[in-house]
Motif scaffolding. Structure first.
Motif, mmCIF file in Angstrom:
data_model
loop_
_atom_site.group_PDB
_atom_site.id
_atom_site.type_symbol
_atom_site.label_atom_id
_atom_site.label_comp_id
_atom_site.label_asym_id
_atom_site.label_seq_id
_atom_site.Cartn_x
_atom_site.Cartn_y
_atom_site.Cartn_z
ATOM 1 N N LEU A 31 0.874 -1.168 0.000
ATOM 2 C CA LEU A 31 0.000 0.000 0.000
ATOM 3 C C LEU A 31 0.912 1.220 0.000
ATOM 4 O O LEU A 31 1.141 1.875 1.013
ATOM 5 C CB LEU A 31 -0.981 0.006 1.176
ATOM 6 C CG LEU A 31 -2.302 0.699 0.879
ATOM 7 C CD1 LEU A 31 -2.146 2.167 0.541
ATOM 8 C CD2 LEU A 31 -3.032 0.002 -0.266
ATOM 9 N N GLN A 43 1.558 4.687 -0.901
ATOM 10 C CA GLN A 43 0.960 5.964 -1.252
ATOM 11 C C GLN A 43 1.995 6.920 -1.840
ATOM 12 O O GLN A 43 1.644 7.978 -2.337
ATOM 13 C CB GLN A 43 0.319 6.606 -0.026
ATOM 14 C CG GLN A 43 -0.824 5.811 0.583
ATOM 15 C CD GLN A 43 -2.110 5.905 -0.209
ATOM 16 O OE1 GLN A 43 -2.131 6.365 -1.348
ATOM 17 N NE2 GLN A 43 -3.200 5.456 0.389
ATOM 18 N N GLN A 62 -8.916 -0.400 -4.044
ATOM 19 C CA GLN A 62 -9.497 -0.653 -2.724
ATOM 20 C C GLN A 62 -11.026 -0.688 -2.724
ATOM 21 O O GLN A 62 -11.610 -1.224 -1.785
ATOM 22 C CB GLN A 62 -9.037 0.429 -1.739
ATOM 23 C CG GLN A 62 -7.543 0.389 -1.448
ATOM 24 C CD GLN A 62 -7.207 1.170 -0.199
ATOM 25 O OE1 GLN A 62 -7.645 0.832 0.896
ATOM 26 N NE2 GLN A 62 -6.429 2.227 -0.356
ATOM 27 N N SER A 98 -8.322 -5.962 3.452
ATOM 28 C CA SER A 98 -7.823 -4.981 4.422
ATOM 29 C C SER A 98 -8.923 -4.191 5.129
ATOM 30 O O SER A 98 -8.930 -4.083 6.353
ATOM 31 C CB SER A 98 -6.865 -4.013 3.733
ATOM 32 O OG SER A 98 -5.736 -4.691 3.254
ATOM 33 N N HIS A 121 -2.875 -4.091 3.945
ATOM 34 C CA HIS A 121 -2.494 -3.069 4.927
ATOM 35 C C HIS A 121 -3.450 -3.099 6.106
ATOM 36 O O HIS A 121 -4.607 -2.712 5.996
ATOM 37 C CB HIS A 121 -2.454 -1.682 4.287
ATOM 38 C CG HIS A 121 -3.736 -1.227 3.665
ATOM 39 N ND1 HIS A 121 -4.363 -1.905 2.643
ATOM 40 C CD2 HIS A 121 -4.525 -0.143 3.933
ATOM 41 C CE1 HIS A 121 -5.475 -1.273 2.299
ATOM 42 N NE2 HIS A 121 -5.600 -0.209 3.074
ATOM 43 N N PHE A 163 0.500 -1.912 8.347
ATOM 44 C CA PHE A 163 0.549 -0.525 7.914
ATOM 45 C C PHE A 163 1.294 0.361 8.903
ATOM 46 O O PHE A 163 1.604 -0.040 10.028
ATOM 47 C CB PHE A 163 -0.822 0.052 7.592
ATOM 48 C CG PHE A 163 -1.923 -0.156 8.610
ATOM 49 C CD1 PHE A 163 -1.668 -0.332 9.956
ATOM 50 C CD2 PHE A 163 -3.261 -0.144 8.198
ATOM 51 C CE1 PHE A 163 -2.692 -0.502 10.872
ATOM 52 C CE2 PHE A 163 -4.293 -0.306 9.111
ATOM 53 C CZ PHE A 163 -3.999 -0.483 10.448
ATOM 54 N N ASP A 222 0.749 2.429 3.659
ATOM 55 C CA ASP A 222 -0.433 3.288 3.526
ATOM 56 C C ASP A 222 -0.192 4.707 4.017
ATOM 57 O O ASP A 222 -1.132 5.498 4.127
ATOM 58 C CB ASP A 222 -1.622 2.677 4.260
ATOM 59 C CG ASP A 222 -2.967 3.206 3.769
ATOM 60 O OD1 ASP A 222 -2.989 3.820 2.676
ATOM 61 O OD2 ASP A 222 -3.980 3.008 4.456
ATOM 62 N N TRP A 223 1.037 5.065 4.351
ATOM 63 C CA TRP A 223 1.320 6.393 4.887
ATOM 64 C C TRP A 223 2.808 6.630 4.876
ATOM 65 O O TRP A 223 3.556 5.689 5.101
ATOM 66 C CB TRP A 223 0.770 6.510 6.322
ATOM 67 C CG TRP A 223 0.519 7.925 6.743
ATOM 68 C CD1 TRP A 223 1.299 8.685 7.558
ATOM 69 C CD2 TRP A 223 -0.580 8.749 6.337
ATOM 70 N NE1 TRP A 223 0.744 9.930 7.696
ATOM 71 C CE2 TRP A 223 -0.407 9.996 6.959
ATOM 72 C CE3 TRP A 223 -1.688 8.541 5.508
ATOM 73 C CZ2 TRP A 223 -1.299 11.049 6.779
ATOM 74 C CZ3 TRP A 223 -2.567 9.572 5.325
ATOM 75 C CH2 TRP A 223 -2.378 10.818 5.957
#
Length: 386
Positions: A33, A35, A151, A217, A239, A270, A309-310
């Motif tokens: 994931l 980003q 997603q 997820s 994630h 994540f 994811d971040w």
């Protein structure tokens, strides 16, 4: 908590530092994931200010206002105006990261596919990963691989032909639902916890036939358990986190983690401060690695990976606006979800080696580290994609 270079302060000897670097450089590293590679930390202040000025005309349309900064960053990246896009990806050491298409509506599908394909067309160093060998070849050639994922399949309705067409475009990983209820299944924010629908059973079967990885997820517990029972291929959570460590609905119960592992699947951990630790202002990469350790102890090292994811490819002022005005519309509780908090040790994607360094610090072997930072994902792709 970290030194001036941005490397998190793990208690590593010089020999361990050398070993971590060698593992990171030779391994296939996958963030499922992803980003990035941009983040607010690497977007120049003048670019952020320029985008904010452009956004002022959209203040009466919250969704458009919130979406424009990320869109402009994408446009500036493919046009060459933001060299940090390539520089940060290469600095991270990540071999392959997902490139997400928006399937939430028919309009979004068309727009998102065009924006996605532009990256592959314009960047001569980025290849679309259709097979596991595409990722291996990218590693050999010093290129980067993009894995097409999504997603939210809401825009597909009940049209399984569209699913086949998207596979033809390159879609290789698909989540069954995003937080809420759709025709396929119940999301993790649905208190009814309804599981997979009759149509969802056919949807999962078609994914299996096509070779699209089933991702759970943002799915509710019963949906995850149903998907693991119904799928003939490994199921993943790209994630998520461990509910036993931090009881958030975005985290998975032990029953879910065991069920995913029993399919041969992988759980991606994540790096979202609100979902891995009680204080998002003081969340570190050690807290993230606690979730990795727990999954390893519960189901084994072959069933854990990374899906950060971040941070987002966005700017700070837009992230604050998103949390206040948009997140509640997506099923997040008020005050919950993405904003400007960061995990110490992963303030930007160029610091991804901190995962490898942290795993070495915790006593994992070279082989185990390589599995966690990418090898386990590659095994799933080999199995499902064919």
């Amino acid at each position: 908590m970290k030194d001036h270079q941005g490397l998190y302060d793990f208690p590593l000897t010089p020999e361990q530092e050398k070993r971590a670097l060698a593992i990171h450089e030779r391994s296939i590293v996958i963030d499922l994931l992803f980003q990035g590679p941009l983040s607010p930390r690497v977007v120049p202040a003048e670019v952020s200010a320029q985008i904010k000025e452009e956004c002022e005309a959209l203040k009466d349309d919250p969704m458009a206002y919130s979406a424009l900064p990320a869109k402009r960053l994408r446009q500036m990246s493919v046009s060459g105006e933001l060299p940090a896009f390539k520089e940060e990806w290469y600095r991270s050491g990540i071999t392959a990261g997902n490139r997400e298409v928006d399937l939430s509506s028919p309009e979004a599908i068309i727009t998102s596919m065009g924006e996605m394909q532009e990256q592959f067309d314009r960047f001569d160093w980025l290849v679309k990963a259709l097979t596991a060998d595409d990722i291996r070849e990218a590693k050999r050639k010093g290129l980067k691989a993009g894995i097409v994922t999504s997603q939210d399949p809401g825009g597909l309705g009940k049209n399984l032909d569209l699913l086949e067409a998207l596979h033809g475009f390159g879609l290789r990983v698909l989540q069954l639902t995003y937080n809420n209820q759709n025709a396929i299944a119940s999301g993790c924010m649905e208190l009814a916890n309804g599981g997979v629908s009759n149509f969802g059973m056919a949807f999962i079967s078609r994914m299996n036939e096509l070779g699209i990885v089933v991702d759970t997820s943002h799915c509710g517990e019963q949906t995850t358990l149903d998907a693991c029972r119904l799928s003939t291929q490994p199921v993943i959570a790209s994630h998520t986190g461990v509910e036993a460590i931090y009881p958030h609905r975005r985290c998975k119960s032990d029953a879910e983690l065991r069920a995913i592992a029993a399919t041969g699947g992988v759980i991606g951990v994540f790096a979202m401060p609100w979902f891995v630790h009680g204080d998002p202002q003081a969340t570190t990469i050690d807290h993230v690695l606690d979730h990795v350790d727990y999954i390893v102890r519960l189901v084994g090292v072959d069933h854990v990976g990374i899906g950060t994811d971040w941070p987002m490819s966005d700017v700070d002022w837009s992230l604050v606006y998103f949390k206040e005005h948009i997140a509640p519309k997506l099923g997040f509780d008020k005050g919950d979800g993405p904003s400007t908090e960061l995990v110490a040790g992963l303030e930007q994607y160029g610091l991804f080696i901190n995962f490898t360094r942290g795993l070495v610090a915790r006593g994992y072997s070279d082989e185990e580290v390589s599995k966690i930072i990418g090898g386990n994902w590659l095994r799933i792709f080999e199995r499902v994609w064919g």
